[in-house]
Design a protein around this motif. Structure first.
Motif, PDB file in Angstrom:
ATOM      1  N   TRP A 227      30.856  41.829  46.450  1.00  0.00           N
ATOM      2  CA  TRP A 227      31.105  40.785  45.669  1.00  0.00           C
ATOM      3  C   TRP A 227      32.119  41.294  44.773  1.00  0.00           C
ATOM      4  N   ALA A 228      32.230  42.612  44.145  1.00  0.00           N
ATOM      5  CA  ALA A 228      32.920  43.385  43.389  1.00  0.00           C
ATOM      6  C   ALA A 228      34.498  43.452  44.223  1.00  0.00           C
ATOM      7  N   ILE A 229      34.462  43.629  45.323  1.00  0.00           N
ATOM      8  CA  ILE A 229      35.622  43.954  45.955  1.00  0.00           C
ATOM      9  C   ILE A 229      36.756  42.541  46.138  1.00  0.00           C
ATOM     10  N   VAL A 230      35.822  41.535  46.546  1.00  0.00           N
ATOM     11  CA  VAL A 230      36.597  40.271  46.948  1.00  0.00           C
ATOM     12  C   VAL A 230      36.758  39.426  45.689  1.00  0.00           C
ATOM     13  N   THR A 231      35.862  39.563  44.520  1.00  0.00           N
ATOM     14  CA  THR A 231      36.322  38.823  43.108  1.00  0.00           C
ATOM     15  C   THR A 231      37.563  39.811  42.568  1.00  0.00           C
ATOM     16  N   TRP A 232      37.600  41.007  42.691  1.00  0.00           N
ATOM     17  CA  TRP A 232      38.739  41.858  42.339  1.00  0.00           C
ATOM     18  C   TRP A 232      40.078  41.357  43.226  1.00  0.00           C
ATOM     19  N   ASP A 233      39.874  41.193  44.412  1.00  0.00           N
ATOM     20  CA  ASP A 233      41.245  41.092  45.301  1.00  0.00           C
ATOM     21  C   ASP A 233      41.679  39.590  44.891  1.00  0.00           C
ATOM     22  N   CYS A 234      40.780  38.655  44.824  1.00  0.00           N
ATOM     23  CA  CYS A 234      41.123  37.405  44.468  1.00  0.00           C
ATOM     24  C   CYS A 234      41.830  37.113  43.258  1.00  0.00           C
ATOM     25  N   ALA A 235      41.570  38.004  42.055  1.00  0.00           N
ATOM     26  CA  ALA A 235      42.154  37.882  40.707  1.00  0.00           C
ATOM     27  C   ALA A 235      43.329  38.749  40.753  1.00  0.00           C
ATOM     28  N   VAL A 236      43.379  39.792  41.416  1.00  0.00           N
ATOM     29  CA  VAL A 236      44.711  40.528  41.355  1.00  0.00           C
ATOM     30  C   VAL A 236      45.619  40.032  42.419  1.00  0.00           C
ATOM     31  N   ASP A 237      45.344  39.353  43.249  1.00  0.00           N
ATOM     32  CA  ASP A 237      46.231  38.789  44.308  1.00  0.00           C
ATOM     33  C   ASP A 237      46.762  37.145  43.838  1.00  0.00           C
ATOM     34  N   PHE A 238      46.138  36.748  42.943  1.00  0.00           N
ATOM     35  CA  PHE A 238      46.145  35.324  42.748  1.00  0.00           C
ATOM     36  C   PHE A 238      47.728  34.845  42.911  1.00  0.00           C
ATOM     37  N   HIS A 239      48.530  35.483  41.935  1.00  0.00           N
ATOM     38  CA  HIS A 239      49.853  35.146  41.858  1.00  0.00           C
ATOM     39  C   HIS A 239      50.826  35.202  43.319  1.00  0.00           C
ATOM     40  N   LYS A 240      50.461  36.588  43.707  1.00  0.00           N
ATOM     41  CA  LYS A 240      51.064  36.843  45.164  1.00  0.00           C
ATOM     42  C   LYS A 240      50.651  35.886  46.110  1.00  0.00           C
ATOM     43  N   ASP A 241      49.428  35.511  46.326  1.00  0.00           N
ATOM     44  CA  ASP A 241      48.922  34.484  47.251  1.00  0.00           C
ATOM     45  C   ASP A 241      49.457  33.032  47.144  1.00  0.00           C
ATOM     46  N   ARG A 242      49.783  32.534  46.035  1.00  0.00           N
ATOM     47  CA  ARG A 242      50.471  31.394  45.563  1.00  0.00           C
ATOM     48  C   ARG A 242      51.864  31.490  46.040  1.00  0.00           C
ATOM     49  N   ILE A 243      52.595  32.458  45.812  1.00  0.00           N
ATOM     50  CA  ILE A 243      53.945  32.644  46.325  1.00  0.00           C
ATOM     51  C   ILE A 243      54.071  32.531  47.819  1.00  0.00           C
ATOM     52  N   ARG A 244      53.166  33.275  48.332  1.00  0.00           N
ATOM     53  CA  ARG A 244      53.073  33.475  49.902  1.00  0.00           C
ATOM     54  C   ARG A 244      52.659  32.260  50.624  1.00  0.00           C
TER      55      ARG A 244
ATOM     56  N   LEU B 240      40.470  30.855  44.201  1.00  0.00           N
ATOM     57  CA  LEU B 240      40.856  30.531  42.703  1.00  0.00           C
ATOM     58  C   LEU B 240      42.005  29.239  42.741  1.00  0.00           C
ATOM     59  N   ARG B 241      41.789  28.615  41.727  1.00  0.00           N
ATOM     60  CA  ARG B 241      42.374  27.041  41.810  1.00  0.00           C
ATOM     61  C   ARG B 241      43.676  27.231  40.662  1.00  0.00           C
ATOM     62  N   ARG B 242      43.272  28.150  39.685  1.00  0.00           N
ATOM     63  CA  ARG B 242      44.291  28.087  38.698  1.00  0.00           C
ATOM     64  C   ARG B 242      44.384  29.871  38.098  1.00  0.00           C
ATOM     65  N   ALA B 243      45.311  30.119  37.245  1.00  0.00           N
ATOM     66  CA  ALA B 243      45.509  31.013  36.701  1.00  0.00           C
ATOM     67  C   ALA B 243      44.188  31.678  35.727  1.00  0.00           C
ATOM     68  N   ALA B 244      43.698  30.674  34.999  1.00  0.00           N
ATOM     69  CA  ALA B 244      42.735  30.524  34.088  1.00  0.00           C
ATOM     70  C   ALA B 244      41.389  31.285  34.825  1.00  0.00           C
ATOM     71  N   ASP B 245      41.115  31.081  35.956  1.00  0.00           N
ATOM     72  CA  ASP B 245      40.082  31.444  36.874  1.00  0.00           C
ATOM     73  C   ASP B 245      40.263  32.885  37.128  1.00  0.00           C
ATOM     74  N   ILE B 246      41.416  33.622  36.829  1.00  0.00           N
ATOM     75  CA  ILE B 246      41.212  34.994  37.189  1.00  0.00           C
ATOM     76  C   ILE B 246      40.419  35.795  36.164  1.00  0.00           C
ATOM     77  N   THR B 247      40.547  35.387  34.864  1.00  0.00           N
ATOM     78  CA  THR B 247      39.345  35.985  33.931  1.00  0.00           C
ATOM     79  C   THR B 247      37.818  35.953  34.454  1.00  0.00           C
ATOM     80  N   ASN B 248      37.400  34.870  35.079  1.00  0.00           N
ATOM     81  CA  ASN B 248      36.197  34.495  35.445  1.00  0.00           C
ATOM     82  C   ASN B 248      36.026  35.621  36.759  1.00  0.00           C
ATOM     83  N   ALA B 249      36.995  35.556  37.613  1.00  0.00           N
ATOM     84  CA  ALA B 249      36.759  36.343  38.681  1.00  0.00           C
ATOM     85  C   ALA B 249      36.488  37.873  38.356  1.00  0.00           C
ATOM     86  N   LEU B 250      37.311  38.391  37.413  1.00  0.00           N
ATOM     87  CA  LEU B 250      37.394  39.812  36.803  1.00  0.00           C
ATOM     88  C   LEU B 250      35.880  39.976  36.226  1.00  0.00           C
ATOM     89  N   GLN B 251      35.695  38.932  35.336  1.00  0.00           N
ATOM     90  CA  GLN B 251      34.014  39.165  34.791  1.00  0.00           C
ATOM     91  C   GLN B 251      32.936  39.291  35.890  1.00  0.00           C
TER      92      GLN B 251
END
Length: 204
Positions: free
Chosen positions: A148-165, A171-182
């Protein structure tokens, strides 16, 4: 393994970096069985990452790396299957489930998306404990938290890169990053509490 007293603590003269020094008489070391399983698990994960890179990007260097380490990865699969028959088949089933989720086009909650990886890590952690005749239930739970920790971390740190690619990210919006890191911090903290409890029991 050391925390659960399944293998003795490392000797004071143990190598701190495998790229600088090598152990002699590796098979006679007290943690040889645990270390072999851990190394095979690491190669299993490396193989999964390399195959994903080939599928996602397919550039020449992705194919080259997968070809270069193909033999070592297969040896790792053989070692893991020999210690826990059928475990590689179960891992492949979980990987297929994860790929289906990514390609389904469905809107996925973070918990749903992380579940296959968490089950995969739980499976391997339990297998490691059974090989070492340790507390399998506790190791399985730790594996869940690690996945769980690995995937939630990956989703958070890769969010902007995934949107570009244009790649999948639950995660649906940048605000979800904080929740994923928590969520990531929660699962890592849960492992810490488990270790503290079990170490205290061993010491008692």
């Amino acid at each position: 393994m050391v925390d659960f007293s399944l293998v003795p603590p490392l000797a004071s003269n143990a190598p701190l970096c495998c790229r600088l020094r090598r152990l002699r008489n590796v098979q006679t070391q007290p943690d040889a069985k645990a270390a072999s399983f851990a190394a095979a698990f690491g190669l299993l994960l490396a193989g999964i990452k390399l195959r994903d890179d080939v599928t996602d990007h397919g550039q020449w260097h992705n194919h080259l790396l997968l070809w270069k380490y193909k033999r070592q990865i297969q040896k790792a699969h053989d070692l893991l299957d020999a210690s826990q028959p059928g475990v590689i088949q179960k891992v492949n089933q979980i990987l297929d489930e994860h790929r289906e989720m990514e390609s389904s086009g469905r809107t996925l909650e973070l918990q749903e998306f992380t579940d296959p990886t968490a089950r995969g890590f739980a499976l391997m952690y339990r297998a490691a404990a059974e090989v070492m005749r340790g507390p399998a239930d506790e190791f399985e739970q730790i594996g869940h938290h690690v996945g769980w920790a690995i995937v939630t971390w990956d989703c958070a740190v890769d969010f902007h890169k995934d949107r570009i690619r244009g790649e999948f990210n639950p995660l649906r919006r940048a605000a979800d990053i904080t929740n994923a890191l928590q969520h990531c911090r929660f699962h890592l903290s849960s492992i810490g509490w488990m270790l503290d409890r079990d170490i205290a029991v061993c010491q008692t």
